[in-house]
Design a protein around this motif. Structure first.
Motif, PDB file in Angstrom:
ATOM      1  N   ASP A 208     -29.095-109.276-102.033  1.00  0.00           N
ATOM      2  CA  ASP A 208     -27.974-109.880-101.308  1.00  0.00           C
ATOM      3  C   ASP A 208     -27.944-111.389-101.492  1.00  0.00           C
ATOM      4  N   ARG A 209     -29.100-112.025-101.533  1.00  0.00           N
ATOM      5  CA  ARG A 209     -29.136-113.474-101.718  1.00  0.00           C
ATOM      6  C   ARG A 209     -28.635-113.863-103.105  1.00  0.00           C
ATOM      7  N   VAL A 210     -29.049-113.105-104.118  1.00  0.00           N
ATOM      8  CA  VAL A 210     -28.606-113.391-105.482  1.00  0.00           C
ATOM      9  C   VAL A 210     -27.094-113.183-105.604  1.00  0.00           C
ATOM     10  N   SER A 211     -26.599-112.095-105.041  1.00  0.00           N
ATOM     11  CA  SER A 211     -25.167-111.808-105.123  1.00  0.00           C
ATOM     12  C   SER A 211     -24.350-112.882-104.413  1.00  0.00           C
ATOM     13  N   TYR A 212     -24.800-113.286-103.230  1.00  0.00           N
ATOM     14  CA  TYR A 212     -24.089-114.328-102.486  1.00  0.00           C
ATOM     15  C   TYR A 212     -24.100-115.642-103.261  1.00  0.00           C
ATOM     16  N   SER A 213     -25.243-116.003-103.835  1.00  0.00           N
ATOM     17  CA  SER A 213     -25.340-117.248-104.596  1.00  0.00           C
ATOM     18  C   SER A 213     -24.414-117.230-105.810  1.00  0.00           C
ATOM     19  N   TYR A 214     -24.306-116.080-106.456  1.00  0.00           N
ATOM     20  CA  TYR A 214     -23.433-115.957-107.624  1.00  0.00           C
ATOM     21  C   TYR A 214     -21.978-116.232-107.239  1.00  0.00           C
ATOM     22  N   TRP A 215     -21.517-115.561-106.186  1.00  0.00           N
ATOM     23  CA  TRP A 215     -20.116-115.746-105.791  1.00  0.00           C
ATOM     24  C   TRP A 215     -19.877-117.111-105.187  1.00  0.00           C
ATOM     25  N   ALA A 236     -29.014-117.738-108.833  1.00  0.00           N
ATOM     26  CA  ALA A 236     -28.593-116.367-109.124  1.00  0.00           C
ATOM     27  C   ALA A 236     -29.142-115.892-110.463  1.00  0.00           C
ATOM     28  N   PHE A 237     -29.116-116.778-111.459  1.00  0.00           N
ATOM     29  CA  PHE A 237     -29.596-116.391-112.788  1.00  0.00           C
ATOM     30  C   PHE A 237     -31.104-116.142-112.768  1.00  0.00           C
ATOM     31  N   ASN A 238     -31.850-117.046-112.147  1.00  0.00           N
ATOM     32  CA  ASN A 238     -33.306-116.895-112.107  1.00  0.00           C
ATOM     33  C   ASN A 238     -33.739-115.759-111.193  1.00  0.00           C
ATOM     34  N   GLY A 239     -32.946-115.483-110.152  1.00  0.00           N
ATOM     35  CA  GLY A 239     -33.310-114.430-109.223  1.00  0.00           C
ATOM     36  C   GLY A 239     -32.904-113.044-109.660  1.00  0.00           C
ATOM     37  N   CYS A 240     -32.000-112.960-110.620  1.00  0.00           N
ATOM     38  CA  CYS A 240     -31.556-111.655-111.115  1.00  0.00           C
ATOM     39  C   CYS A 240     -32.672-111.036-111.955  1.00  0.00           C
ATOM     40  N   PRO A 241     -32.995-109.767-111.758  1.00  0.00           N
ATOM     41  CA  PRO A 241     -34.087-109.135-112.514  1.00  0.00           C
ATOM     42  C   PRO A 241     -33.871-109.235-114.024  1.00  0.00           C
ATOM     43  N   ALA A 242     -34.958-109.421-114.742  1.00  0.00           N
ATOM     44  CA  ALA A 242     -34.884-109.606-116.196  1.00  0.00           C
ATOM     45  C   ALA A 242     -34.264-108.406-116.899  1.00  0.00           C
ATOM     46  N   HIS A 244     -31.863-106.605-115.862  1.00  0.00           N
ATOM     47  CA  HIS A 244     -30.432-106.443-115.602  1.00  0.00           C
ATOM     48  C   HIS A 244     -29.647-107.406-116.492  1.00  0.00           C
ATOM     49  N   MET A 245     -29.615-107.098-117.767  1.00  0.00           N
ATOM     50  CA  MET A 245     -29.008-107.988-118.758  1.00  0.00           C
ATOM     51  C   MET A 245     -27.525-108.238-118.479  1.00  0.00           C
ATOM     52  N   ARG A 246     -26.838-107.204-118.050  1.00  0.00           N
ATOM     53  CA  ARG A 246     -25.394-107.345-117.829  1.00  0.00           C
ATOM     54  C   ARG A 246     -25.106-108.373-116.737  1.00  0.00           C
ATOM     55  N   ASN A 247     -25.843-108.299-115.631  1.00  0.00           N
ATOM     56  CA  ASN A 247     -25.621-109.245-114.541  1.00  0.00           C
ATOM     57  C   ASN A 247     -26.055-110.654-114.917  1.00  0.00           C
ATOM     58  N   LYS A 248     -27.169-110.769-115.636  1.00  0.00           N
ATOM     59  CA  LYS A 248     -27.620-112.104-116.053  1.00  0.00           C
ATOM     60  C   LYS A 248     -26.605-112.730-117.006  1.00  0.00           C
ATOM     61  N   ARG A 249     -26.021-111.908-117.875  1.00  0.00           N
ATOM     62  CA  ARG A 249     -24.991-112.428-118.783  1.00  0.00           C
ATOM     63  C   ARG A 249     -23.765-112.884-117.991  1.00  0.00           C
ATOM     64  N   ALA A 250     -23.390-112.130-116.950  1.00  0.00           N
ATOM     65  CA  ALA A 250     -22.239-112.512-116.119  1.00  0.00           C
ATOM     66  C   ALA A 250     -22.483-113.861-115.456  1.00  0.00           C
ATOM     67  N   VAL A 251     -23.688-114.076-114.933  1.00  0.00           N
ATOM     68  CA  VAL A 251     -24.013-115.357-114.301  1.00  0.00           C
ATOM     69  C   VAL A 251     -24.017-116.469-115.339  1.00  0.00           C
ATOM     70  N   LEU A 252     -24.574-116.194-116.507  1.00  0.00           N
ATOM     71  CA  LEU A 252     -24.718-117.219-117.537  1.00  0.00           C
ATOM     72  C   LEU A 252     -23.369-117.732-118.024  1.00  0.00           C
ATOM     73  N   ARG A 253     -22.355-116.896-118.004  1.00  0.00           N
ATOM     74  CA  ARG A 253     -21.018-117.344-118.423  1.00  0.00           C
ATOM     75  C   ARG A 253     -20.532-118.517-117.574  1.00  0.00           C
ATOM     76  N   TYR A 254     -20.802-118.471-116.304  1.00  0.00           N
ATOM     77  CA  TYR A 254     -20.362-119.545-115.411  1.00  0.00           C
ATOM     78  C   TYR A 254     -21.361-120.696-115.394  1.00  0.00           C
ATOM     79  N   LEU A 255     -22.636-120.373-115.494  1.00  0.00           N
ATOM     80  CA  LEU A 255     -23.652-121.422-115.548  1.00  0.00           C
ATOM     81  C   LEU A 255     -23.480-122.263-116.806  1.00  0.00           C
ATOM     82  N   PHE A 256     -23.095-121.648-117.900  1.00  0.00           N
ATOM     83  CA  PHE A 256     -22.812-122.359-119.150  1.00  0.00           C
ATOM     84  C   PHE A 256     -21.752-123.436-118.921  1.00  0.00           C
TER      85      PHE A 256
END
Length: 412
Positions: A208-215, A236-242, A244-256
């Motif tokens: 829940d913390r990772v999801s909230y931080s992402y949004w 969110a990127f660091n807290g997302c499990p390694a 879960h590539m799909r979610n980490k990629r979703a976060v990375l798009r915005y972090l980029f």
């Protein structure tokens, strides 16, 4: 009248009544399901029921009886309703649940709330894809806002024993859906921002913390609170499990995007590891090289992709001045070997800016206004000498790191 007694409807109602009486939220969450496959299966079993009141009459609490009956109607009708009508009916289910939750004590109904609110967001997305009308997002956002207000109001005891244990999940969904409404995100998101004060509690799961931080990071990025967006997206990127590539990629798009605006470019190996779209590597390359025309050409060629993420305008608007800075920095490196040292003639700067932008009609006035903006924003340290047509760069660190320049708006 029913064609015959429906045992499935009777069993659901009786089980629901037992779960409600004993305040067993886990049992109710297994009963009130919102998975499409499960709904279709149960819906076929309920297709011959005309009036669910004949079954829910045994439920003592009138609000719970209405919620149960409305849910069963939603399940029965989902297979033939269009997306818009289906969403309206699900909103009604969620509104009744909000009333039910408001009248309850403690967090025992939270297990039912989680799949219901998630289904509400997914239904709004399907409805929008079908109708292209953002009203579905506004409907869902209004329900989530009322629900979040009720959750946060339960502050009379310890967090783990109150309905506030569900607020982080709902706040994340409210931020998510507020980004898709026709109103400004803040119209719905302001209440979700209050949850930041509770975010660090160990009561909330890491998920829940990772999801909230992402949004929250995405919300900050839309509002141009770039430094705050970076902070939330990095968590969110660091807290997302390694795994879960799909979610980490979703976060990375915005972090980029957030990092680029603050002068930090993703390493090609990182983009390759998470199988990022090739456009990100292209943008990073042209940004680093100070090639404004090619950067914007690549961005425009992928306009729909970035617009779907809400990143097109911020990339278009916030990178141009930074790319001109990179052009000036590269030109300065070449000029430093000449006898002029840190003093750069306007003609050299103009030629570099024209080449970068492919705008050969750019004149001295336009070029000087760009230089003035760079100096005013402290991206470049130096002085402009208009009559001598020179820019004199500071002897020490004329190009401070972009990340140290306080131009990004921070949240309050």
């Amino acid at each position: 009248m029913d064609a015959e007694y429906n045992s499935v409807a009777s069993n659901i109602v009786n089980t629901a009544q037992d779960g409600f009486m004993f305040e067993d939220g886990d049992a109710l969450s297994a009963l009130f399901v919102f998975d499409n496959q499960a709904i279709n299966t149960i819906g076929r079993e309920l297709s011959d029921v005309d009036n669910f009141e004949t079954y829910t009459v045994c439920i003592g609490d009138p609000t719970f009886a209405q919620f149960t009956g409305t849910y069963l109607e939603y399940v029965r009708d989902s297979s033939w309703l269009d997306a818009e009508e289906q969403h309206k009916q699900l909103c009604r289910v969620a509104e009744l649940f909000t009333a039910l939750l408001s009248a309850s004590q403690g967090p025992w109904l939270i297990p039912v709330m989680r799949p219901l609110t998630l289904a509400l967001c997914q239904s709004a997305q399907r409805t929008f894809e079908s109708t292209h009308d953002p009203a579905a997002f506004a409907q869902a956002a209004s329900v989530l806002l009322r629900l979040l207000i009720d959750l946060l109001a339960d502050n009379g005891g310890p967090l783990e024993q109150s309905k506030r244990v569900g607020c982080l999940f709902v706040a994340g969904l409210l931020l998510r859906i507020s980004l898709r409404t026709s109103a400004a995100p803040g119209a719905y998101a302001s209440k979700a921002l209050e949850v930041k004060n509770l975010w660090g509690s160990s009561v909330f799961s890491q998920r829940d913390r990772v999801s909230y931080s992402y949004w929250l990071g995405r919300y900050y990025l839309v509002c141009y609170y770039v430094d705050s967006a970076r902070s939330q997206l990095e968590y969110a990127f660091n807290g997302c499990p390694a795994w879960h590539m799909r979610n980490k990629r979703a976060v990375l798009r915005y972090l980029f995007v957030a990092n680029m605006i603050r002068g930090q470019l993703a390493h090609p190996a990182l983009l390759e590891k998470y199988q990022m779209e090739p456009v990100y590597a292209e943008l990073a390359w042209h940004f680093r090289k100070g090639n404004l025309a090619m950067f914007q050409q690549v961005l425009i060629a992928n306009m729909e992709f970035f617009r779907s993420q809400g990143n097109f305008l911020i990339l278009m608007e916030r990178t141009e001045i930074l790319i001109y800075r990179n052009v000036l920095m590269r030109s300065s490196a070449l000029n430093s070997r000449s006898e002029l040292g840190r003093a750069m003639p306007y003609r050299d700067v103009l030629a570099a800016f024209q080449l970068s932008s492919q705008n050969y009609s750019m004149d001295y006035a336009e070029m000087e206004s760009i230089l003035a903006s760079l100096v005013a924003q402290k991206f470049v340290l130096g002085f402009l000498f208009h009559h001598q047509k020179l820019v004199n760069l500071a002897k020490k660190s004329p190009f401070p790191p972009i990340s140290s320049v306080g131009v990004a708006i921070n949240s309050q």
